[in-house]
Write a protein that holds these residues in place. Structure first.
Motif, short mmCIF file in Angstrom:
data_model
loop_
_atom_site.label_atom_id
_atom_site.label_comp_id
_atom_site.label_asym_id
_atom_site.label_seq_id
_atom_site.Cartn_x
_atom_site.Cartn_y
_atom_site.Cartn_z
N VAL A 39 0.87 -1.17 0.00
CA VAL A 39 0.00 0.00 0.00
C VAL A 39 0.90 1.22 0.00
O VAL A 39 1.76 1.37 0.87
N ARG A 40 0.70 2.10 -0.99
CA ARG A 40 1.47 3.35 -1.06
C ARG A 40 0.56 4.51 -0.71
O ARG A 40 -0.61 4.53 -1.10
N MET A 41 1.13 5.47 0.00
CA MET A 41 0.39 6.67 0.36
C MET A 41 1.12 7.86 -0.22
O MET A 41 2.34 7.90 -0.27
N SER A 42 0.33 8.82 -0.67
CA SER A 42 0.87 10.08 -1.17
C SER A 42 -0.21 11.14 -0.96
O SER A 42 -1.25 10.85 -0.40
N GLU A 43 0.02 12.34 -1.42
CA GLU A 43 -1.00 13.38 -1.29
C GLU A 43 -2.02 13.21 -2.41
O GLU A 43 -1.69 13.41 -3.55
N TYR A 44 -3.18 12.98 -2.17
CA TYR A 44 -3.94 12.51 -1.02
C TYR A 44 -4.61 11.23 -1.45
O TYR A 44 -5.80 11.23 -1.78
N GLU A 72 -1.71 8.59 7.67
CA GLU A 72 -2.13 7.49 8.53
C GLU A 72 -2.94 6.48 7.73
O GLU A 72 -3.70 6.85 6.84
N PHE A 73 -2.77 5.23 8.08
CA PHE A 73 -3.60 4.14 7.58
C PHE A 73 -4.54 3.84 8.74
O PHE A 73 -4.23 3.08 9.64
N THR A 74 -5.68 4.53 8.76
CA THR A 74 -6.62 4.48 9.87
C THR A 74 -7.75 3.51 9.56
O THR A 74 -8.50 3.72 8.61
N TYR A 117 -14.82 -2.93 5.87
CA TYR A 117 -14.24 -2.02 6.85
C TYR A 117 -13.80 -0.73 6.18
O TYR A 117 -13.32 -0.74 5.04
N ASP A 118 -13.96 0.38 6.90
CA ASP A 118 -13.54 1.67 6.39
C ASP A 118 -12.04 1.85 6.54
O ASP A 118 -11.44 1.38 7.52
N LEU A 119 -11.45 2.53 5.58
CA LEU A 119 -10.03 2.90 5.60
C LEU A 119 -9.97 4.38 5.27
O LEU A 119 -10.65 4.85 4.36
N ARG A 120 -9.14 5.11 6.01
CA ARG A 120 -8.98 6.54 5.73
C ARG A 120 -7.65 7.01 6.28
O ARG A 120 -7.01 6.32 7.08
N HIS A 124 -6.31 13.39 6.46
CA HIS A 124 -6.60 13.86 5.10
C HIS A 124 -7.86 13.24 4.49
O HIS A 124 -8.04 13.30 3.27
N ASP A 125 -8.74 12.69 5.31
CA ASP A 125 -9.98 12.14 4.77
C ASP A 125 -10.82 13.23 4.13
O ASP A 125 -11.51 13.00 3.14
N TRP A 126 -10.73 14.45 4.64
CA TRP A 126 -11.46 15.59 4.08
C TRP A 126 -11.05 15.86 2.63
O TRP A 126 -11.82 16.42 1.85
#
Length: 136
Positions: A39-44, A72-74, A117-120, A124-126
């Motif tokens: 899993v890669r994260m970046s903006e957004y 965050e991987f929430t 399940y939710d992931l956010r 930065h969920d907004w």
């Protein structure tokens, strides 16, 4: 054929069969391999933004933050329902994985309960940094 030789050959064959059965049992009872999901994260964005896992399977979630901000991987409900092998990779509340820019972390877990399940990203969920996890 001599009866003694025949008995000896039967015992040897039985011993070999027993050894093969023991080996087959050992191979089949061995722990299943861990499945790696990246899993890669970046903006957004999460890439991928949806994960599909099988319940009862061991996973290594390899997470990388390739962005310039902390992400965050929430997924609190998902993490609560999973068996975590390295809970120290998560925050103190066991609700998310925090990754600073350029950082990567692995979470080893077994998904126990089928469901959605939710992931956010908690910060930065907004901005649309959301996704989901499905356990089948």
């Amino acid at each position: 054929m001599n009866p003694r030789i025949r008995r000896s050959a039967r015992k040897e064959t039985a011993a070999r069969c027993g050894a093969l059965i023991a080996l087959a049992t050992f191979c089949c009872d061995a722990a299943p391999e861990t499945v790696t999901m990246n899993v890669r994260m970046s903006e957004y964005d999460f890439s991928p933004n949806h994960l599909t896992l099988e319940h009862g399977v061991s996973y290594r979630l390899h997470m990388e933050n390739r962005g310039k901000e902390t992400h965050e991987f929430t997924a609190p409900v998902f993490f609560a329902a999973a068996k975590l092998d390295n809970p120290e990779a998560l925050n103190r509340e066991r609700t998310e994985v925090v990754l600073h820019p350029g950082e990567s972390k692995d979470v080893f877990l077994t998904a126990r309960a089928p469901g959605a399940y939710d992931l956010r990203c908690g910060d930065h969920d907004w901005a649309g940094m959301v996704g989901g996890i499905t356990v089948r």
